[in-house]
Write a protein that holds these residues in place. Structure first.
Motif, PDB file in Angstrom:
ATOM      1  N   GLY A 292      70.195 -77.146  28.424  1.00 54.22           N
ATOM      2  CA  GLY A 292      71.043 -78.200  27.873  1.00 54.22           C
ATOM      3  C   GLY A 292      70.271 -79.022  26.879  1.00 54.22           C
ATOM      4  N   GLY A 293      70.780 -80.189  26.517  1.00 58.02           N
ATOM      5  CA  GLY A 293      70.104 -81.028  25.533  1.00 58.02           C
ATOM      6  C   GLY A 293      68.693 -81.382  25.943  1.00 58.02           C
ATOM      7  N   ASP A 294      68.549 -82.080  27.077  1.00 57.76           N
ATOM      8  CA  ASP A 294      67.213 -82.421  27.590  1.00 57.76           C
ATOM      9  C   ASP A 294      67.011 -81.870  28.984  1.00 57.76           C
ATOM     10  OD1 ASP A 294      69.052 -84.004  28.836  1.00 57.76           O
ATOM     11  OD2 ASP A 294      67.839 -85.844  28.791  1.00 57.76           O
ATOM     12  N   GLU A 295      67.704 -80.793  29.308  1.00 57.59           N
ATOM     13  CA  GLU A 295      67.639 -80.190  30.634  1.00 57.59           C
ATOM     14  C   GLU A 295      66.985 -78.807  30.536  1.00 57.59           C
ATOM     15  OE1 GLU A 295      71.712 -80.198  31.670  1.00 57.59           O
ATOM     16  OE2 GLU A 295      71.706 -82.278  32.386  1.00 57.59           O
ATOM     17  N   PHE A 296      66.094 -78.542  31.495  1.00 58.16           N
ATOM     18  CA  PHE A 296      65.343 -77.288  31.497  1.00 58.16           C
ATOM     19  C   PHE A 296      65.368 -76.684  32.901  1.00 58.16           C
ATOM     20  CE2 PHE A 296      63.730 -79.841  28.077  1.00 58.16           C
ATOM     21  CZ  PHE A 296      63.431 -78.947  27.056  1.00 58.16           C
ATOM     22  N   VAL A 297      65.061 -75.395  32.955  1.00 56.79           N
ATOM     23  CA  VAL A 297      64.958 -74.687  34.220  1.00 56.79           C
ATOM     24  C   VAL A 297      63.651 -73.904  34.225  1.00 56.79           C
ATOM     25  CG1 VAL A 297      65.837 -72.710  35.549  1.00 56.79           C
ATOM     26  CG2 VAL A 297      67.390 -74.516  34.831  1.00 56.79           C
ATOM     27  N   VAL A 298      62.951 -73.934  35.360  1.00 62.27           N
ATOM     28  CA  VAL A 298      61.745 -73.134  35.536  1.00 62.27           C
ATOM     29  C   VAL A 298      61.982 -72.177  36.691  1.00 62.27           C
ATOM     30  CG1 VAL A 298      59.250 -73.130  35.805  1.00 62.27           C
ATOM     31  CG2 VAL A 298      60.389 -75.136  34.848  1.00 62.27           C
ATOM     32  N   LEU A 299      61.786 -70.921  36.426  1.00 59.85           N
ATOM     33  CA  LEU A 299      61.919 -69.894  37.459  1.00 59.85           C
ATOM     34  C   LEU A 299      60.509 -69.477  37.865  1.00 59.85           C
ATOM     35  CD1 LEU A 299      64.400 -68.542  38.757  1.00 59.85           C
ATOM     36  CD2 LEU A 299      64.091 -66.632  37.188  1.00 59.85           C
TER      37      LEU A 299
ATOM     38  N   SER B  27      55.084 -75.598  28.711  1.00 58.29           N
ATOM     39  CA  SER B  27      54.908 -74.136  28.749  1.00 58.29           C
ATOM     40  C   SER B  27      53.454 -73.753  28.947  1.00 58.29           C
ATOM     41  CB  SER B  27      55.432 -73.512  27.449  1.00 58.29           C
ATOM     42  OG  SER B  27      56.807 -73.744  27.298  1.00 58.29           O
ATOM     43  N   ARG B  28      52.538 -74.526  28.385  1.00 58.72           N
ATOM     44  CA  ARG B  28      51.117 -74.221  28.500  1.00 58.72           C
ATOM     45  C   ARG B  28      50.599 -74.333  29.924  1.00 58.72           C
ATOM     46  NH1 ARG B  28      48.827 -77.537  23.186  1.00 58.72           N
ATOM     47  NH2 ARG B  28      49.812 -76.192  21.619  1.00 58.72           N
ATOM     48  N   MET B  29      51.304 -75.069  30.790  1.00 58.91           N
ATOM     49  CA  MET B  29      50.842 -75.311  32.160  1.00 58.91           C
ATOM     50  C   MET B  29      51.470 -74.352  33.157  1.00 58.91           C
ATOM     51  SD  MET B  29      50.896 -79.470  32.093  1.00 58.91           S
ATOM     52  CE  MET B  29      50.159 -80.370  30.727  1.00 58.91           C
ATOM     53  N   LEU B  30      52.201 -73.353  32.661  1.00 61.34           N
ATOM     54  CA  LEU B  30      52.851 -72.397  33.548  1.00 61.34           C
ATOM     55  C   LEU B  30      52.096 -71.077  33.582  1.00 61.34           C
ATOM     56  CD1 LEU B  30      56.579 -72.969  32.493  1.00 61.34           C
ATOM     57  CD2 LEU B  30      55.441 -73.840  34.547  1.00 61.34           C
ATOM     58  N   ARG B  31      52.406 -70.273  34.583  1.00 59.93           N
ATOM     59  CA  ARG B  31      51.847 -68.940  34.668  1.00 59.93           C
ATOM     60  C   ARG B  31      52.590 -68.008  33.711  1.00 59.93           C
ATOM     61  NH1 ARG B  31      52.992 -67.696  40.850  1.00 59.93           N
ATOM     62  NH2 ARG B  31      55.051 -68.165  39.961  1.00 59.93           N
ATOM     63  N   LYS B  32      51.986 -66.846  33.420  1.00 58.36           N
ATOM     64  CA  LYS B  32      52.634 -65.884  32.552  1.00 58.36           C
ATOM     65  C   LYS B  32      53.894 -65.317  33.177  1.00 58.36           C
ATOM     66  CE  LYS B  32      48.508 -64.390  30.035  1.00 58.36           C
ATOM     67  NZ  LYS B  32      47.634 -63.236  29.660  1.00 58.36           N
ATOM     68  N   THR B  33      53.932 -65.288  34.496  1.00 64.42           N
ATOM     69  CA  THR B  33      55.099 -64.728  35.189  1.00 64.42           C
ATOM     70  C   THR B  33      56.234 -65.733  35.324  1.00 64.42           C
ATOM     71  OG1 THR B  33      54.086 -65.336  37.312  1.00 64.42           O
ATOM     72  CG2 THR B  33      53.725 -63.069  36.490  1.00 64.42           C
ATOM     73  N   ASP B  34      55.971 -67.019  35.054  1.00 67.66           N
ATOM     74  CA  ASP B  34      57.008 -68.045  35.166  1.00 67.66           C
ATOM     75  C   ASP B  34      57.943 -67.975  33.954  1.00 67.66           C
ATOM     76  OD1 ASP B  34      55.746 -68.862  37.465  1.00 67.66           O
ATOM     77  OD2 ASP B  34      54.575 -70.427  36.455  1.00 67.66           O
TER      78      ASP B  34
ATOM     79  N   MET C 285      54.856 -78.910  40.286  1.00 64.22           N
ATOM     80  CA  MET C 285      55.659 -79.804  39.454  1.00 64.22           C
ATOM     81  C   MET C 285      55.069 -81.223  39.454  1.00 64.22           C
ATOM     82  SD  MET C 285      57.989 -78.029  38.017  1.00 64.22           S
ATOM     83  CE  MET C 285      56.835 -76.645  38.013  1.00 64.22           C
ATOM     84  N   GLU C 286      54.575 -81.673  40.614  1.00 64.75           N
ATOM     85  CA  GLU C 286      53.961 -82.997  40.685  1.00 64.75           C
ATOM     86  C   GLU C 286      52.699 -83.060  39.845  1.00 64.75           C
ATOM     87  OE1 GLU C 286      54.879 -85.799  41.881  1.00 64.75           O
ATOM     88  OE2 GLU C 286      56.708 -85.129  42.888  1.00 64.75           O
ATOM     89  N   ALA C 287      51.914 -81.985  39.877  1.00 67.27           N
ATOM     90  CA  ALA C 287      50.677 -81.962  39.098  1.00 67.27           C
ATOM     91  C   ALA C 287      50.989 -81.961  37.599  1.00 67.27           C
ATOM     92  CB  ALA C 287      49.860 -80.723  39.468  1.00 67.27           C
ATOM     93  N   ILE C 288      51.984 -81.181  37.195  1.00 69.87           N
ATOM     94  CA  ILE C 288      52.343 -81.129  35.773  1.00 69.87           C
ATOM     95  C   ILE C 288      52.900 -82.470  35.319  1.00 69.87           C
ATOM     96  CG2 ILE C 288      53.927 -80.072  34.105  1.00 69.87           C
ATOM     97  CD1 ILE C 288      53.693 -77.464  35.677  1.00 69.87           C
ATOM     98  N   ARG C 289      53.763 -83.079  36.142  1.00 68.50           N
ATOM     99  CA  ARG C 289      54.350 -84.365  35.771  1.00 68.50           C
ATOM    100  C   ARG C 289      53.280 -85.451  35.656  1.00 68.50           C
ATOM    101  NH1 ARG C 289      59.527 -86.460  39.017  1.00 68.50           N
ATOM    102  NH2 ARG C 289      58.072 -86.404  40.795  1.00 68.50           N
ATOM    103  N   SER C 290      52.350 -85.420  36.567  1.00 70.29           N
ATOM    104  CA  SER C 290      51.268 -86.409  36.513  1.00 70.29           C
ATOM    105  C   SER C 290      50.412 -86.210  35.264  1.00 70.29           C
ATOM    106  CB  SER C 290      50.415 -86.288  37.774  1.00 70.29           C
ATOM    107  OG  SER C 290      49.303 -87.154  37.706  1.00 70.29           O
ATOM    108  N   ARG C 291      50.112 -84.983  34.958  1.00 70.56           N
ATOM    109  CA  ARG C 291      49.265 -84.688  33.787  1.00 70.56           C
ATOM    110  C   ARG C 291      49.965 -85.058  32.485  1.00 70.56           C
ATOM    111  NH1 ARG C 291      46.558 -78.750  32.567  1.00 70.56           N
ATOM    112  NH2 ARG C 291      45.532 -79.323  30.576  1.00 70.56           N
TER     113      ARG C 291
END
Length: 399
Positions: free
Chosen positions: A327-334, A314-321, A347-353
């Motif tokens: 689900g259990g370990d499933e998430f959605v980002v709009l 959550s810290r790596m997202l914009r305020k508008t996201d 998403m690649e940058a966040i996953r790498s970080r």
């Protein structure tokens, strides 16, 4: 013989009317904000004492001022100070006693004028003593019967009787009671003046006129305060309801464990963007290796892993996201206004970080479905397409 005794069936009238009046006093006092109990003291003051007083006045020509004083003391004795404010108590006693005295003295004066008989001679006759007191009891009973049905008057009296505006009125009531008590001496005096009853009736009616004017002005003033207080109270309740509704809405929109948005909320926002025809990227995430953590360290460790991932992501997202757990370990980002290529880079940058800066590393697979705003898709189609893209990413990374 200074006090001739009268014994007759006429004495039943004040006895019955005083008992009837006493039976009506409980709902009337309750409507005015007083909660009388049914103790022995209350029953004696409501039923026994008035009955004996009016019975005694019918039998004996007791001096009228003394009757008024005893009736006033009976009303004071009836009130339990623990259940009522002092000002409200005094108003109730003084006002009820004043109206009873005024009506009684007006009747005495009117009968004296009609019969052309001095008032002291009139009161020596048991018939007229009984008739006047029964008339007052009947009028008081009718008024007492109406009080519980005057809701707004009772509510204003209950809520405003202790306000500062009432103090001058209470002083005026004391003055009126004292004035009428002095005037009652004229009823038993032997002054030989034919206009004395007219003077008594005129002064009493004038006093009642000013009392009614004072009451009307005070009632309008207190009613205005009452309406203002009711308005403030209603606004507080509405504000509290808004806060409660906001809390409930927040609880329904947030996942209890991760504190991110719920599945329902992200689907509603997706539907909103579709109807507004605005472009967005729909990203479906699935955590890797959660099953191994649950099997090795337990489900509590798995839940902690999910919560920490949601917090850091959550810290790596914009305020508008909009980030939600579906689900259990499933998430959605709009990602509103974010094209597919840009969404993939983020998403690649966040996953790498997340995999490099944290231990144990947070690893996830994702799938993106882009909506340009011009093409027509349903929320279910978008959800399934992003889910399928996520599984393709997972398979490609595991192979």
């Amino acid at each position: 013989m200074p006090f001739p005794i009268y014994i007759g069936w006429g004495l039943l009238a004040p006895v019955c009317l005083s008992l009837f009046y006493g039976s009506l006093s409980y709902p009337a006092m309750k409507a005015l904000g007083y909660q009388p109990n049914h103790s022995v003291r209350y029953r004696i003051s409501v039923y026994l004492f008035p009955m004996l007083l009016f019975l005694g006045w019918g039998m004996f020509n007791i001096p009228l001022p003394l009757v008024y004083i005893l009736a006033f003391l009976e009303k004071v004795f009836r009130i339990d100070r623990k259940n009522m404010g002092h000002t409200k108590e005094l108003i109730l006693v003084n006002l009820s006693h004043l109206t009873s005295m005024a009506l009684h003295m007006i009747l005495i004066g009117v009968f004296s004028l009609i019969l052309r008989m001095p008032m002291n001679e009139l009161l020596r006759q048991p018939f007229w003593r009984i008739l006047t007191i029964c008339s007052v009891l009947a009028a008081n009973s009718l008024l007492t019967l109406l009080i519980p049905h005057t809701d707004i008057v009772g509510e204003v009296f209950r809520t405003q009787a202790e306000s500062a505006e009432v103090r001058p009125f209470l002083i005026f009531l004391w003055f009126c009671n004292a004035f009428l008590l002095v005037d009652s001496v004229l009823c038993i005096s032997s002054i030989d003046w034919r206009l004395l009853p007219l003077f008594l009736v005129g002064s009493t009616v004038l006093l009642e006129f000013y009392l009614i004017r004072f009451l009307k002005h005070l009632y309008n003033l207190l009613k205005e305060h009452y309406v203002e207080e009711e308005h403030r109270s209603l606004m507080k309740k509405l504000e509290q309801q808004k806060q409660d509704a906001a809390k409930l809405r927040s609880r329904s929109e947030r996942d209890p464990m991760t504190k991110v948005f719920t599945r329902r909320y992200v689907l509603e926002q997706t539907e909103f963007l579709l109807k507004a025809k605005k472009p967005f990227s729909f990203v479906y995430l699935d955590l890797d290796h959660l099953k191994q953590i649950n099997d090795k360290e337990g489900h509590e460790a798995g839940d902690l892993y999910i919560s920490r991932f949601a917090e850091e992501f959550s810290r790596m997202l914009r305020k508008t996201d909009i980030f939600s757990r579906v689900g259990g370990d499933e998430f959605v980002v709009l990602l509103p206004g974010c094209e597919e290529e840009k969404a993939a880079e983020r998403m690649e940058a966040i996953r790498s970080r997340l995999s490099e800066e944290f231990h144990p590393p947070y690893s996830f697979s994702y799938g993106i479905f882009y909506v340009s705003g011009r093409n027509a898709h349903s929320v279910e189609q978008i959800f399934r397409s992003a889910d399928l893209a996520m599984y393709q990413d997972k398979q490609a990374r595991e192979s």
